[in-house]
Each structure stands twice: as structure tokens, then as C-alpha cells.
Design an enzyme around this catalytic site. Sequence first.
Site, PDB file in Angstrom:
ATOM      1  N   LYS A 140      -6.209   4.657   7.903  1.00  0.00           N
ATOM      2  CA  LYS A 140      -6.676   3.598   8.798  1.00  0.00           C
ATOM      3  C   LYS A 140      -7.932   3.027   8.145  1.00  0.00           C
ATOM      4  O   LYS A 140      -9.014   3.612   8.212  1.00  0.00           O
ATOM      5  CB  LYS A 140      -6.977   4.165  10.181  1.00  0.00           C
ATOM      6  N   ASP A 142     -11.147   1.121   7.295  1.00  0.00           N
ATOM      7  CA  ASP A 142     -12.235   0.754   8.199  1.00  0.00           C
ATOM      8  C   ASP A 142     -12.915  -0.518   7.693  1.00  0.00           C
ATOM      9  O   ASP A 142     -13.937  -0.476   7.025  1.00  0.00           O
ATOM     10  CB  ASP A 142     -13.233   1.907   8.283  1.00  0.00           C
ATOM     11  N   ARG A 161      -9.202 -11.705  13.091  1.00  0.00           N
ATOM     12  CA  ARG A 161      -8.452 -11.253  14.255  1.00  0.00           C
ATOM     13  C   ARG A 161      -8.841 -12.036  15.514  1.00  0.00           C
ATOM     14  O   ARG A 161      -7.991 -12.379  16.320  1.00  0.00           O
ATOM     15  CB  ARG A 161      -8.712  -9.757  14.468  1.00  0.00           C
ATOM     16  N   GLU A 199      -6.365  -5.405   6.053  1.00  0.00           N
ATOM     17  CA  GLU A 199      -7.768  -5.073   6.308  1.00  0.00           C
ATOM     18  C   GLU A 199      -8.607  -5.428   5.091  1.00  0.00           C
ATOM     19  O   GLU A 199      -8.265  -5.042   3.969  1.00  0.00           O
ATOM     20  CB  GLU A 199      -7.825  -3.561   6.577  1.00  0.00           C
ATOM     21  N   TYR A 251      -0.869  -4.242   5.138  1.00  0.00           N
ATOM     22  CA  TYR A 251      -0.051  -3.120   5.586  1.00  0.00           C
ATOM     23  C   TYR A 251       0.991  -3.478   6.645  1.00  0.00           C
ATOM     24  O   TYR A 251       1.660  -2.612   7.165  1.00  0.00           O
ATOM     25  CB  TYR A 251      -0.933  -1.986   6.114  1.00  0.00           C
ATOM     26  N   CYS A 442     -53.767  -0.262   8.510  1.00  0.00           N
ATOM     27  CA  CYS A 442     -53.008   0.791   7.819  1.00  0.00           C
ATOM     28  C   CYS A 442     -53.170   2.130   8.536  1.00  0.00           C
ATOM     29  O   CYS A 442     -54.301   2.559   8.790  1.00  0.00           O
ATOM     30  CB  CYS A 442     -53.490   0.895   6.370  1.00  0.00           C
ATOM     31  N   CYS A 445     -55.297   4.365   5.837  1.00  0.00           N
ATOM     32  CA  CYS A 445     -56.671   4.066   5.402  1.00  0.00           C
ATOM     33  C   CYS A 445     -57.384   3.059   6.300  1.00  0.00           C
ATOM     34  O   CYS A 445     -58.522   2.699   6.047  1.00  0.00           O
ATOM     35  CB  CYS A 445     -56.670   3.588   3.954  1.00  0.00           C
ATOM     36  N   CYS A 460     -50.250  -2.785   3.409  1.00  0.00           N
ATOM     37  CA  CYS A 460     -51.643  -2.412   3.263  1.00  0.00           C
ATOM     38  C   CYS A 460     -52.041  -2.905   1.877  1.00  0.00           C
ATOM     39  O   CYS A 460     -51.401  -2.563   0.887  1.00  0.00           O
ATOM     40  CB  CYS A 460     -51.773  -0.891   3.348  1.00  0.00           C
TER      41      CYS A 460
HETATM   42  S1  IVH Z   1      -1.180  -1.391  11.945  1.00  0.00           S
HETATM   43  C1  IVH Z   1       0.852  -3.788  15.285  1.00  0.00           C
HETATM   44  N1  IVH Z   1      -2.162  -0.065   9.916  1.00  0.00           N
HETATM   45  O1  IVH Z   1      -6.880  -0.741  13.012  1.00  0.00           O
HETATM   46  C2  IVH Z   1       0.185  -2.794  14.380  1.00  0.00           C
HETATM   47  N2  IVH Z   1      -3.682  -1.101  11.421  1.00  0.00           N
HETATM   48  O2  IVH Z   1      -7.558   0.062  15.722  1.00  0.00           O
HETATM   49  C3  IVH Z   1      -0.945  -3.378  13.664  1.00  0.00           C
HETATM   50  N3  IVH Z   1      -6.040  -0.824  10.793  1.00  0.00           N
HETATM   51  O3  IVH Z   1      -6.349  -3.874  14.462  1.00  0.00           O
HETATM   52  C4  IVH Z   1      -1.909  -2.417  13.114  1.00  0.00           C
HETATM   53  N4  IVH Z   1      -5.676   0.336   8.956  1.00  0.00           N
HETATM   54  O4  IVH Z   1      -7.222  -3.798  12.052  1.00  0.00           O
HETATM   55  C5  IVH Z   1      -2.435  -0.789  11.017  1.00  0.00           C
HETATM   56  N5  IVH Z   1      -2.883   1.112   8.042  1.00  0.00           N
HETATM   57  C6  IVH Z   1      -3.152   0.388   9.135  1.00  0.00           C
HETATM   58  C7  IVH Z   1      -4.476   0.074   9.510  1.00  0.00           C
HETATM   59  C8  IVH Z   1      -4.693  -0.668  10.682  1.00  0.00           C
HETATM   60  C9  IVH Z   1      -6.591  -0.210   9.727  1.00  0.00           C
HETATM   61  C10 IVH Z   1      -6.808  -1.533  11.851  1.00  0.00           C
HETATM   62  C11 IVH Z   1      -6.236  -2.844  12.300  1.00  0.00           C
HETATM   63  C12 IVH Z   1      -6.036  -2.703  13.778  1.00  0.00           C
HETATM   64  C13 IVH Z   1      -6.984  -1.596  14.107  1.00  0.00           C
HETATM   65  C14 IVH Z   1      -6.601  -0.908  15.399  1.00  0.00           C
END
Ligand code: IVH
Length: 703
Positions: A140, A142, A161, A199, A251, A442, A445, A460
Site C-alpha cells: 500500500k 504511501d 483524487r 500512487e 496499480y 538569547c 547570553c 543571536c
Molecule cells: S487499490 C478500488 N492498491 O490507498 C480500489 N490502493 O486507503 C482502489 N493505495 O485511495 C485502490 N497503494 O490511494 C490500491 N496497491 C494499492 C494501493 C492503493 C496505495 C491507496 C489509494 C487508495 C488508498 C485507500
Amino acid sequence: MYQEEQVKQLLATSLEWLKAIGSAALAEKLGTETNQLRNILRFHEYRYYNQNDPIISDTEYDQLYKLLEQYEKLHPETITPDSPTQRVGKGLIKDFPKVQHLVPMLSLENSYDADDLLDWDRKAREGSGLPVIEYCVEPKFDGASISLIYENDLFTRGATRGDGVTGDEITINTKQIKSLPLSAIFGEWGIQQIEIRGEVLMNKNNFKAYNEGLMEEGLPPLANPRNAAAGSLRIKDTAVVGKRNLEAFLYHVSYLAADTTATNTRKMPSTHSGMIEMLWSLGFKSPKNEIRVLKGIDQVIAYVQDFEMKRDALPYEIDGMVIKVNDLALQEKLGMTSHHPRWAIAFKFKARQASSQLLEVEYQVGRTGAVTPVAKIAPVNVGGVTVSSISIHNEEYIKEKNLLLGDHILIERAGDVIPQIVKSFPELRKGAEKSIQFPTSCPVCDHPLFKTADEAVWRCTNINCRAQVIERIIHFVSKDAMDIRSFGDANVRKFYEMGFLKDIPGIYQLPFDQIRQLEGFGGKSIQNLQLAIEASKTQPLHRIIYGLGIRYVGETTAKTLANAVDHLLDFSRFSIEELQALEDVGIKVANSIQAFFSDAENLTLLKKLEALGIGLKNEMKEFHPDAALVGKTFLFTGTLTRLKRSEAEEKVELNGGKILGGVSSKLDYLVVGEEAGSKLEKAKKIATINIISEEEFIKMLPS
Ligand code: IVH
């Protein structure tokens, strides 16, 4: 994406183009084979950004790119929308119009432990009527999510988004993500229009460098790479977006429209993993190498738990794993709620955020006199580390984050990033909270503090302020400066307080007879300290320059400066123009260097150091003409057994050689230690690179 034969062909063609530069035949070749040049550039971008494996040097790529750019300037009618030159925008973006996604961007359901996953799997099995389900598991990522549309093979729209239904149109900025192809042959798959989700990330290295840049400017760093990625996508100057080095993983295919006129098209995949493969084969950076197809939830649970432990080793941040039902028909059958699909779930890793309370603020004075407020917070565990104090940077930052003493706050510790306050919760205030009063003098001093109009930092300005003097000495002896190892921060403070050490030259005049009388300074430790101080006298000039702590002069600039003179004091005769002519020295840096070298006290200090035996001559430069490694480039890989990596690299530089950042045709020597990996494999493919052992490297050095 590219087959082995194609790679060979494209490389050969690239070399032909490079050879043609400057020849009489070039103009005609450009006119008749412009598209070939575009294809070559696309290929090298793919190697560099998608595969992390370039096969020509950056300079060679730049030469080819400039060639196309110049040609297109003269013949703009030939420009295609997917030409590699078309990533660059013109002027500033006015605003980001709202656009509707073809399919709403939903969220994911979250899970936090094995029980949550077992529960979810049970529901999915009930919904499908299958005893065991095949899942595709992936990181997932970030970052910031984006949605891309391609029509008739061309990239036509990029959007954030937003609220999931409408987002901001950021097409031009999206083109700055160099791993995204501007066109792809969807036609072969019978696809006329496609919407792809992914992402956008800033990887950990780039994020670190970006934050360092902010701090050097006196600006507060960002809390995490996610904010950096999201913020970067919304910058109105596209050129700046390009410099952020963003990446993206794609993805998910959210929408497909078939080309009804197409015949003989390839068969569309029936699984999610198949889709990921398809995207990869079309030139996208999809998580093809990051996904794992597993049967049944037990394997999934073991895999995601194991992956959490490897989280820190990844080059980018992930905040969990996503588990998806692999069969697309089954996904369809399971459907979605209004909030999330039933065929996917996120497994969230241990949070790197935690809430705490702001108790008080202390003020630290750094070596440049900058007064930094440090928040003392109720100790809290974030991702396995207890945090009890956090830098809150400057007065403006305190206002921006709306911080009051007693406030509840959210803090984050992303990977190896220093902890940051994400936000405060004004809505939880009870009325007893107090405003933070920034000092006007400061804290060490008592000298009045001073702030220039273009800076956020109060300073300072008493150059003899005890805190500044101590911090300057600490910096001078530190690892990346003079590297006087036995001289920790505590010793500097102690010797200063006892009156043994008043300034930097004092390091070389310590009254060892008296120090020996102190408790804890036995014969051995004193001897080590004496030896380390003595050894530091022959440190290369760039370390001395860095150690002086001239504002805006980091390690890289220090090296540039060291190479520009025969003797450090020569800088007192340099004009601003001469300084600016040096690599990466802009007006701000040049001013700072000149101010340092026109200050009589600084010059006295340098002369004192020289009189004490510290070499201020550029030994390296005198060494240069016949130094052993002049003009040769090196790279080290694997574990060295006789030298430390940093020592080996320093030896290269001391002897006139250069260290490269990666394997390319520019590399002369790859020095291979134990357990060498991909660099070695890559170097084997380039005939001009000499692959040598550590022993052979040592033999090249003068004895
Ligand atoms: S799938 C309909 N796959 O996580 C399914 N999301 O908390 C769509 N995200 O809005 C999401 N890695 O921005 C998917 N490997 C991954 C992801 C992923 C990060 C994010 C994505 C989503 C958010 C949800």
C-alpha cells in the site's frame, strides 16, 4: 517491455546518433528519422526511470535530447504530442480546473490484524461460494493517488483524487513523472479509452535531500514523503515539479472502453495480476515485481506480517499492504459498497503517528546563532521509538501549526525522518492553554535577537555567545568535518566550561597536563584524544572548509571550494564573480563565502590554525598532474574487507580520481567487494569497465 533484440538494436542506433553529432550528415538524418530519435529517447527514459538501469550516460542522453529539441524548434510542425520534449510546460499554471473521474475513486476498507483478515476472507468466500480464494497482495504505497486517462494511445488527462468524484486536473504536472509514458499502444489490446489509478511517491532519498534543502534555506522540513508528493503535484511552476523527482506506481484499471473497429486484438487479462503485467508490458511502472499471488488467507496473513518487518528496507514509504481478489469476474460479483470495494482490503502497518501533549518549549542556540524552539512533549511511542522532544523550527512554524502550550498534538515519525508535529487539535482546548512567547533575547547570553526580512529564523548575533562557540567547536571536530573521534560533544562542553578550550584553535593547545588530572581521563583515553587531534592536522582541505561552518557551505560546496585554490587564504582575494563561476555556487553562497573571508577575525583564526600546524594548502591540487588516479572514475560495490567504503572513496579523491553514482559507460573501474550484487551484473555488460578486486585497487594507490 523491450525484448533483448530490441535493446541491442536501440543501443546500437543510439550510438550511431551520438556518432553522427557534428557530422555533415546529421541534418538529413534528423529530418528523415526524427521519430527514430524520439523512440530512442523514450527507450533510455524507460531504462532510467522505470528500470533503474540506464545504459548510456546522462550526458549522452542530454546530447540526444538537445538534438531533438533544437530540431523541433526549427520544425514545430513535426512535433508529436507524445514527443519526449512535450513533458515540459510553458509558463505558470493559473489554476487546476475540477474534473470528474470516469469512475469514482473509492477508498479501501482497513484491517489491522489477522482476525480482521480472517473475517474479511470469510465474507468473500461466502459471497463467492468458493472454498478458497486466490488473492493478489501488494504494497500500500504511501503517497498521493492519481487518475490517468489515455485515449487512442495518447495520455490525455491526469487528475488528483479530490473528493473521489471530482479531482483537480493536473495533466501538465503529471507529465513531470518521467516513468509515465506519454503514449502506449493500447490499440493492440483493443482499448480506445482507459482510466488508470496509481500512487505518486517521493522516494526516501529524494525526500531526505528535499528536506535538507528546505532546512538549509531556513524553512521547516515536511513531516513525510506523502505530503511532499501531494504538495509537489499542485505546484504551479512545472519546472519545479520536474525537479522533485516524483515516481508513480500504477496499480488499478478503473475504466475501459473498447475500440469497436479493432480486429485481431490481444486477449484482455482475466486477473488483477494479469492487468498489472499488461500495464508493465505497455511501458508503465506497475508493481509487477512487488505483487504476490497467494491461495487462501493463511498464506496472505503470513506474507503481510513478514513484509511489515521489511518495510524500512524499501526505498519508498508504504503504510500497509493491499489484498485484492485476483479473479476479475469474482471482483465484479462481489461488487462494492458506497465507500469501498468488497474485493479488496488494506492491511495497515503499525502507525507512525501518535498523539501527545505539548508541555513546554525550550530554545536551543546553534553554531550560526539560530535560535530553535524545541517542544517538550508527553513521551509517546511512535513506531517503536519513544519521542519526548521535537524541533518546532521557528516562530512562523509555531503560528502556522497553531500551537499553544498544553495543546493536544499529532506527531509523526516517518521511516528514518526526524519526528515532526503534524497538527494540533484546537477543538480539544479547555481554556488553560497558553501562547508560546518567543524570546527577544538569547536564552544563553542574553544578547538581543535579530531577524532579517527574508528569513524566518531569529539569531543571536553575539559571535562570542557561549552556545555558538561550543556548537562551532563541536561541528569542527565532527565526523564529516575534522573527524576527531575521541572528541565527543560532552568533552567539548566539559573543556569549555573548565576554561581549557575557548575557540577552534584551542583544540590544538589543550592543557593535557591539567586534563590528565580529571576523573575519567586515564592514560589511554588521553593518548587516544592526543593522537586523534594530531592526525586531524593533515585532513584534506575540504574537511577544514566544511568544519569552519560557513553558512550555506555544505560538504559538496566545500569540495568545490577546496579544488579552486592552492591555499585557503586565497579566498580573501576572490571577487563575487569569481566565486559565482564555481560549480553550484549562486549569489547567496558567494556572498556568504566572501563575508567569511573578509572578516578580520576569521582570517586571524585561520592564520592561527596554520601556525599550529594545520595544513591550509590544497595538497590535492599540487598532487593532481601526476596523481595515480587522475581522470579515472570509480565505483565500489559489495563489502570491502581491508578499507572502509568511505576511506576507499576518500583515497580515490585524494589521488585525483572521481566517484560515480552508478554503473554507466562513464565508469572506468568497478571495485568489487564481498557479496557484490546488481552493480556487478550490470558492469559485466559494459565492455569498457574494468572490474577489479579490493586488492587490485589498493595496488593502484601510491604506497
Ligand atoms: S487499490 C478500488 N492498491 O490507498 C480500489 N490502493 O486507503 C482502489 N493505495 O485511495 C485502490 N497503494 O490511494 C490500491 N496497491 C494499492 C494501493 C492503493 C496505495 C491507496 C489509494 C487508495 C488508498 C485507500
